[in-house]
Design an enzyme around this catalytic site. Structure first.
Site, PDB file in Angstrom:
ATOM      1  N   GLU B 231      26.371  38.548  -5.739  1.00 36.32           N
ATOM      2  CA  GLU B 231      25.339  38.809  -6.738  1.00 36.32           C
ATOM      3  C   GLU B 231      25.992  39.409  -7.961  1.00 36.32           C
ATOM      4  O   GLU B 231      27.067  40.020  -7.859  1.00 36.32           O
ATOM      5  CB  GLU B 231      24.309  39.822  -6.203  1.00 36.32           C
ATOM      6  CG  GLU B 231      23.489  39.311  -5.050  1.00 36.32           C
ATOM      7  CD  GLU B 231      22.540  40.367  -4.490  1.00 36.32           C
ATOM      8  OE1 GLU B 231      21.741  40.007  -3.638  1.00 36.32           O
ATOM      9  OE2 GLU B 231      22.614  41.540  -4.914  1.00 36.32           O
ATOM     10  N   HIS B 273      18.430  42.860  -6.161  1.00 35.17           N
ATOM     11  CA  HIS B 273      18.775  44.061  -5.387  1.00 35.17           C
ATOM     12  C   HIS B 273      19.189  45.225  -6.275  1.00 35.17           C
ATOM     13  O   HIS B 273      19.519  45.042  -7.443  1.00 35.17           O
ATOM     14  CB  HIS B 273      19.930  43.735  -4.430  1.00 35.17           C
ATOM     15  CG  HIS B 273      19.495  42.913  -3.253  1.00 35.17           C
ATOM     16  ND1 HIS B 273      20.186  41.798  -2.853  1.00 35.17           N
ATOM     17  CD2 HIS B 273      18.436  43.040  -2.425  1.00 35.17           C
ATOM     18  CE1 HIS B 273      19.564  41.275  -1.803  1.00 35.17           C
ATOM     19  NE2 HIS B 273      18.502  42.013  -1.534  1.00 35.17           N
TER      20      HIS B 273
END
Lengths: 398, 608
Positions: B231, B273
């Site tokens: 990510e 996240h």
């Protein structure tokens, strides 16, 4: 990360002994009137008036006024409060004391993987950007405390001399103590100035705290501000209120102007779905995500907001193969909201694309598929269809 | 072979409900691979000393709960791993306690929302001790055919679909829990499945990162390739790239990174996240990470969708080079299956269960109760009343309007008889003693018997006996005298011919006015004529009258006491509420109401 506005940010610095200008945060002209009657500094100093909202480029928007006397400040307060900037109404204004000074310095502390980086330079204010190579850094390992000697050496290395070096060492110690004790992730004080009495004063600060640590900071009685240069919208705030209440999570960020609405599951998968839309040249109307097996009603609230986004052509109900989020249960929340939205005409001409796996996937997907019989333009796929293929199909369908 | 979670892993779970749920999921996995449960203990102070019952296949296994990690590892020295399922505010202390235990080598934390400082300190402490701290926010770790830590892999059907009952050749490291499961699935469909899959959690500073696990996979001969799902934000992917590019590695590396959408979003808008945040100076973008990984020699598909084909290509390459052999697939009939619950097997028409009880009156399995098949709400809407429900539930039939009226009058006449009678008095005493409603009413109920209110059934039985056997009143009385004793339903403590019971008069008058056949009532009245002639108070009492009428309208003898019990319940509830409302205090009998007939005070003889 949680951004803190200037007022509470200054409050935290003061708590740990860092000198800041006097300031007041007001929500009405009457309140400022009363404050100015009892605070001598408001009558004696030059004043700065700023909109106290999570807004970028306040200078450009005319929401920062400097060098004012009390009368000027009063009219600035009156003028700014209630002003509408796009979707945001100015609800708070901060009035602070202008500090006479010659030089501007820079000091910051930043959380890193290994600990905390303490940074300082004599090139403060707007100069720091072009002199980034002059910034001196001390890395403090997690759990350690820097010695006075190390901090004063850092100040000297950065070019502070004599008494100012000692003062800056002292200032950095306070900054570090504040940073550590307040579970901060980033504190940038720019500028730090030397006032006429020879004290270092923090004139302006950016403060980011670790929102997850709120449970051990009873005095964090201020709201966190949005990090993206605008205040939260009503829908975003409503979803946040639900999120705070439930097990698992529901999240929403609105992106004006887009036509692809997102309703995917999972903090990881949701970003891949967004990537897929952008990669195919689509325009996102929002970011959304639900995960951790939230209750169906929470997903229903989120879905209602997503269906209400203006001008949408597609809704992407994507998701990976869940570990423990119940597909049937969360889908029933989505379906309830879909029915409501359809009855209100919000889904006219909107295509819905579904891909999901996980506990009770067969029942969940069957319930979605059954919406076809109710006249929904809905296309349902299971785990055998790769994660983001529904985005490709949606983009090809338009 | 596998890493981190192996066949030698023995677990203590720190936490309550969520931990128990994880243990159940872990037990399902162990059942799938035909191994006993590898959770040895729980640590959860509020329940210390108790056990948690975990379903393992067709059995329930009791796993003890301890107050501290030290107690758990002392009692179960095989424990070498801890799973943390406690809230964010206590997770740090719990994980520290586990890390500091000499027997525990790895700690994995699922807790979300742990302060960054706490996870950094835990990571540092673990590294200092040479242990693994995995997480926070980790969905868990699963090694195919060996061990599952946490709920990673999802439901049992998914475990089987993903072939987690036997090892494959691919390692998986992800931040996202949902995507870990997705990659496990992809590896099982496009290749031969996984060795170990690890969720490192989506926080900014996970305790253990890609590099540590890549190093472990590199040393695991079974693992031939590793898939990492990255990510934007932080520098973990860059560090993985650096590790991979540093020298020739045995394992192949495949990677995807999310967050390209950031490039076209309004500035500063970020999501995903907690750790998915670009650096303040723009470092850590998806593009930078992707480039770094590509440069280091990893295979980096452009999209998540292209990952499947890339995994497939890698698998084919491994087969071709002879590094791995094809794994024969199990026939559908040989796939592991979870034992069905009786409910499910019944639903699927696979078992016959001998019922324990049989019921002929009601059924509430649907959305509302059915009385003899009639939905309660429809009875209400059709104008039926409480007596009809009594008829349905006591005698399996819908009584007529006329019969319902008789039942209603019987209940109204018997609802209460003041506070002095045995039942009400007992309820009042109980109420004054602070006893709750149901117990106080039950206490009053206990009084209903042969001498108080309980003669209805017996009266009905004997009047019915007489009619059924076409007895004359004289024969009946002779029979009763010889075989039974006083006739139930005849006789009253205070009422007599001269002081008749108005309730009886009322009921008899009403029933007679209807012009229906009442052989039992008629017979009872004939009996009264003779008995009352012998003795003034041997009249037909209210029990006897009710009994005769109810038998006349067809109620079974065994249900007859029920009319008195039902009616009097109304009165008893009234007495209890009455005392409660007045705030009545404890009462006791006055000494002068007792005839003390026991021996006077005397000397106790020595014990012999």
């Amino acid at each position: 990360m949680a951004k803190v506005l200037e007022g509470p940010g200054m409050g935290l610095l003061r708590k740990w002994g860092i000198q800041t200008p006097n300031y007041v945060v007001v929500t009405s002209a009457e309140e400022f009137e009363q404050l100015s009657a009892v605070n001598d500094w408001l009558k004696q100093s030059k004043l700065v008036v700023k909109a106290h909202e999570a807004l970028g480029s306040r200078f450009k928007l005319g929401l920062v006024k400097v060098g004012l006397d009390l009368a000027g400040a009063k009219s600035a307060v009156k003028e700014m409060l209630g002003k509408q900037i796009e979707s945001i109404k100015i609800r708070e204004v901060i009035v602070s004391e202008a500090i006479e000074h010659k030089e501007e310095f820079y000091a910051s502390a930043k959380s890193t993987r290994d600990g905390v980086d303490v940074m300082v330079t004599t090139f403060g204010g707007v100069e720091v950007e072009s002199n980034w190579d002059k910034v001196k850094k001390l890395t403090v390992e997690i759990g350690e405390t820097p010695s006075d000697a190390a901090l004063s050496k850092l100040a000297k290395d950065a070019g502070f001399a004599g008494e100012t070096a000692a003062k800056m060492g002292e200032f950095l110690k306070k900054l570090f103590t504040c940073f550590e004790n307040e579970d901060a992730q980033y504190v940038e004080i720019n500028p730090v100035v030397l006032d006429t009495a020879g004290n270092l004063v923090a004139l302006d600060a950016v403060t980011l705290l670790d929102g997850d640590a709120k449970f051990r900071h009873k005095d964090w009685n201020f709201p966190f501000a949005a990090e993206f240069g605008r205040a939260y919208t009503k829908n975003e705030e409503e979803v946040m209120a639900v999120d705070a209440k439930v097990k698992g999570s529901v999240k929403l960020i609105e992106i004006p102007g887009g036509n692809i609405a997102m309703l995917p599951a999972g903090g990881g998968a949701s970003v891949y779905y967004s990537d897929a839309v952008v990669a195919r040249g689509g325009k996102l109307a929002n970011y959304a995500e639900y995960s951790g097996d939230p209750p169906d009603w929470a997903v229903e609230v989120l879905t209602e907001k997503v269906c209400a986004l203006p001008g949408i052509k597609h809704i992407i109900v994507g998701g990976a193969i869940a570990n423990f989020t119940d597909v049937k249960k969360t889908f029933s929340g989505i379906i309830n909201a879909f029915r409501k939205a359809k009855a209100e005409g919000k889904l006219d001409g909107v295509k819905i694309w579904v891909r999901r796996g996980g506990p009770n996937e067969l029942q969940g997907l069957a319930a979605m598929r059954a919406l076809q019989d109710e006249g929904f333009d809905i296309h349902v796929f299971d785990r055998k269809t790769p994660l983001t293929d529904i985005v490709d199909m949606a983009m090809a369908a338009k | 072979m596998s890493i981190l979670a192996t066949k030698d892993t023995h677990v203590v779970i720190q936490g309550g409900v969520a931990g128990v749920n994880a243990a159940r999921r872990m037990a399902e996995f162990r059942y799938m691979i035909k191994q006993p449960l590898n959770v040895s203990a729980f640590v959860y102070p509020p329940d210390a000393g108790k056990t948690n019952e975990i379903v393992c296949g067709t059995e329930l296994v009791a796993i003890p709960i301890y107050r501290t990690i030290a107690e758990a590892t002392a009692a179960h020295p095989e424990i070498n791993t801890s799973l943390v399922y406690i809230g964010a505010d206590r997770a740090y202390a719990g994980a520290m306690e586990a890390l500091d235990d000499p027997r525990i080598k790895a700690v994995s934390m699922i807790t979300e929302g742990v302060p960054e400082k706490d996870s950094k300190l835990l990571g540092k402490h673990a590294r200092k001790l040479g242990k693994i701290f995995n997480g926070p926010s980790s969905i868990g770790v699963v090694s195919a055919g060996e061990c599952r830590l946490g709920v990673i892999g999802g439901a049992f059907d998914n475990l089987v679909a993903c072939k987690l009952y036997r090892p494959g050749s691919f390692g998986v490291i992800t931040k996202s829990g949902g995507l870990s499961n997705e990659i496990i699935w992809i590896c099982s469909q496009f290749a031969d499945g996984i060795t170990t899959a690890i969720g490192i959690g989506g926080d900014a500073y996970p305790g253990t990162d890609y590099v540590s696990y890549l190093e472990m996979f590199e040393n695991d001969p079974q693992t031939k390739a590793v898939v990492i799902v990255g990510e934007m934000g932080g520098d973990l992917e860059e560090r993985a790239a650096e590790w991979y590019g540093a020298k020739k590695r045995r394992i192949k590396l495949l990677a995807v990174v999310s967050g390209f959408c950031q490039e076209s979003l309004p500035k500063g808008m970020k999501f995903g996240h907690a750790g998915a945040k670009e650096g303040l100076k723009g470092e850590g973008s998806a593009r930078a990470k992707s480039e770094a990984l590509k440069k280091a020699g990893a295979m980096v598909p452009d999209t998540f969708g292209a990952l499947g084909p890339a995994i497939k290509a890698t698998h084919e390459e491994l087969l071709k080079s002879g590094q791995i052999q094809p794994i024969p697939e199990l026939a559908a009939a040989d796939l592991p299956r979870l034992p069905k619950t009786v409910e499910q097997a019944k639903k699927d028409g696979e078992v016959l269960v001998a019922p324990l009880i049989r019921s002929t009156i009601s059924d509430d399995r649907g959305d509302e109760p059915l009385y003899q098949g009639y939905p309660a709400s429809e009875l209400i809407n059709a104008g039926y009343d409480i007596p009809h429900i009594i008829g349905l539930l006591w005698d399996n039939r819908l009584v007529s309007k006329q019969e319902a009226e008789i039942i209603k009058r019987i209940i109204m006449l018997s609802a209460d008889h003041g506070p002095c009678v045995s039942g009400a008095l007992t309820t009042v005493i109980a109420a004054c003693a602070g006893i709750g409603l149901s117990q106080a009413v039950a206490a009053g109920m206990i009084m209903i018997g042969p001498r108080f209110g309980g003669a209805v059934t017996d009266a009905g039985r004997w009047f019915k006996y007489a009619i059924d056997n076409q007895m004359t009143v004289e024969d009946f009385l002779a029979y009763m005298k010889k075989n039974v004793g006083p006739v139930p339903g005849i006789g009253h403590r205070v009422k007599s011919l001269r002081n008749p019971d108005k309730r009886v008069k009322e009921l008899v008058g009403y029933v007679k006015s209807l012009g229906i056949k009442t052989p039992h009532l008629d017979f009872a009245l004939e009996v009264e004529k003779i008995t009352a002639a012998k003795k003034d108070n041997l009249i037909l009492n209210v029990d006897g009258t009710m009994a005769a009428v109810l038998v006349d309208i067809g109620f079974p003898v065994d249900s007859l006491n029920g009319f008195f019990i039902l009616a009097r319940t109304i009165g008893m509830i009234g007495h209890w509420t009455d005392q409660k409302r007045q705030g009545s205090r404890l009462i006791r009998l006055f000494d002068y109401l007792v005839n003390y007939a026991s021996p006077k005070r005397r000397e106790v003889p020595p014990l012999k």
